[in-house]
Write a protein that holds these residues in place. Sequence first.
Motif, PDB file in Angstrom:
ATOM      1  N   ASN A 149       0.851  -1.196   0.000  1.00  0.00           N
ATOM      2  CA  ASN A 149       0.000   0.000   0.000  1.00  0.00           C
ATOM      3  C   ASN A 149       0.882   1.239   0.000  1.00  0.00           C
ATOM      4  N   LEU A 150       0.932   1.917  -1.136  1.00  0.00           N
ATOM      5  CA  LEU A 150       1.738   3.122  -1.252  1.00  0.00           C
ATOM      6  C   LEU A 150       0.881   4.383  -1.331  1.00  0.00           C
ATOM      7  N   SER A 151      -0.356   4.290  -0.898  1.00  0.00           N
ATOM      8  CA  SER A 151      -1.225   5.471  -0.898  1.00  0.00           C
ATOM      9  C   SER A 151      -0.963   6.309   0.353  1.00  0.00           C
ATOM     10  N   GLU A 152      -1.149   7.611   0.209  1.00  0.00           N
ATOM     11  CA  GLU A 152      -1.020   8.550   1.333  1.00  0.00           C
ATOM     12  C   GLU A 152       0.303   8.385   2.086  1.00  0.00           C
ATOM     13  N   ILE A 153       1.390   8.291   1.341  1.00  0.00           N
ATOM     14  CA  ILE A 153       2.713   8.227   1.965  1.00  0.00           C
ATOM     15  C   ILE A 153       3.034   9.578   2.621  1.00  0.00           C
ATOM     16  N   ILE A 175       5.605   1.601   4.508  1.00  0.00           N
ATOM     17  CA  ILE A 175       4.837   0.765   3.577  1.00  0.00           C
ATOM     18  C   ILE A 175       4.357  -0.502   4.271  1.00  0.00           C
ATOM     19  N   LEU A 176       5.236  -1.149   5.034  1.00  0.00           N
ATOM     20  CA  LEU A 176       4.852  -2.377   5.740  1.00  0.00           C
ATOM     21  C   LEU A 176       3.713  -2.102   6.715  1.00  0.00           C
ATOM     22  N   GLY A 177       3.797  -0.979   7.433  1.00  0.00           N
ATOM     23  CA  GLY A 177       2.749  -0.645   8.402  1.00  0.00           C
ATOM     24  C   GLY A 177       1.401  -0.374   7.758  1.00  0.00           C
ATOM     25  N   LYS A 178       1.407   0.096   6.509  1.00  0.00           N
ATOM     26  CA  LYS A 178       0.169   0.412   5.805  1.00  0.00           C
ATOM     27  C   LYS A 178      -0.391  -0.783   5.031  1.00  0.00           C
ATOM     28  N   SER A 179       0.421  -1.810   4.834  1.00  0.00           N
ATOM     29  CA  SER A 179       0.055  -2.906   3.925  1.00  0.00           C
ATOM     30  C   SER A 179      -0.450  -4.106   4.715  1.00  0.00           C
ATOM     31  N   THR A 183       2.380  -9.646   1.190  1.00  0.00           N
ATOM     32  CA  THR A 183       2.871 -11.033   1.134  1.00  0.00           C
ATOM     33  C   THR A 183       4.380 -11.126   1.347  1.00  0.00           C
ATOM     34  N   ILE A 184       5.069 -10.008   1.610  1.00  0.00           N
ATOM     35  CA  ILE A 184       6.504 -10.036   1.855  1.00  0.00           C
ATOM     36  C   ILE A 184       6.816  -9.281   3.147  1.00  0.00           C
ATOM     37  N   ASN A 185       8.013  -9.506   3.702  1.00  0.00           N
ATOM     38  CA  ASN A 185       8.379  -8.905   4.985  1.00  0.00           C
ATOM     39  C   ASN A 185       9.184  -7.614   4.794  1.00  0.00           C
ATOM     40  N   TYR A 186       9.592  -7.037   5.923  1.00  0.00           N
ATOM     41  CA  TYR A 186      10.307  -5.751   5.892  1.00  0.00           C
ATOM     42  C   TYR A 186      11.581  -5.831   5.071  1.00  0.00           C
ATOM     43  N   ASP A 187      12.391  -6.844   5.313  1.00  0.00           N
ATOM     44  CA  ASP A 187      13.662  -6.958   4.594  1.00  0.00           C
ATOM     45  C   ASP A 187      13.449  -7.079   3.089  1.00  0.00           C
ATOM     46  N   GLN A 188      12.405  -7.781   2.689  1.00  0.00           N
ATOM     47  CA  GLN A 188      12.111  -7.931   1.260  1.00  0.00           C
ATOM     48  C   GLN A 188      11.624  -6.614   0.649  1.00  0.00           C
ATOM     49  N   ILE A 189      10.825  -5.878   1.414  1.00  0.00           N
ATOM     50  CA  ILE A 189      10.381  -4.556   0.937  1.00  0.00           C
ATOM     51  C   ILE A 189      11.586  -3.632   0.797  1.00  0.00           C
TER      52      ILE A 189
END
Length: 272
Positions: A149-153, A175-179, A183-189
Amino acid sequence: MMMRNHENGPICVVEGKSDYGALVEHLDEPVVKLIVANGRQNVQGAMQIVAISELAGVFAVIDSDLDAFRGVVNEIPAVFYSEMHDLEADIFLLPRIADRIIHNYADSDRLKSHLGELGAIRPSKHVVQMASVLGLVRYISVANRIGLNLSEIPYNKVLSKDKLSLDYKSLARIILGKSKKCTINYDQILNLITICDEFDHISEVLCRGHDLCGLTAACLRSWWGANVPTDTIERTLRSALNCGELLKLNVRAQVAEWAEAAGHKVWDCDAA
């Protein structure tokens, strides 16, 4: 369909109020009626009805979104798409417009000093690079159903403190907190963002107008000495679209060609 109550003149359908604000001063009103359909799908649905019903004199201007990057071909008659992701991006990416806006609002000494320290010349170039990274991450997420979720960054929270770029770690955490369905973790993001930012040439087609304006406002607040909200940048961008700049837009040329074939005058500019 209620739109054809307008007596004989052309009708232009757009997605939202920002598109209305950008185009209203350039259409040959009151001959041309401008209608806001509140969303891309609403415009496409309305124009499909127009095509089936063979209603003459109705056209639409809408955002390409990711279609331009994916090479999706529009098959709905009289629908004209932005060349970039959206109309705001089309305007922002016109030569020198964004830099004029930045120089207009920025503290000139702070801007010159900051750019000089980093060996930069055109501030908008770096805004476009950051927006392109967000666009590429967004595209990869959609294409692979990752669910980011990259809306309202909060753009001011994702800027690097020591260079004209994004803070990868802050962006990944946000991004992780909003998503919620990611299907992927912090390190992958984080890895995805890093890889995207290392591309030498990311297509400007991926830049969203809202990201471009939001990042511009964030840069002004964080680095260049001006507390300017995003909506002010967006309004300034629309007002910067004078007749001369309009003539440079691909979508204007497409609409003008359609209007000439249909026997209408759509644009108020003398050369249109």
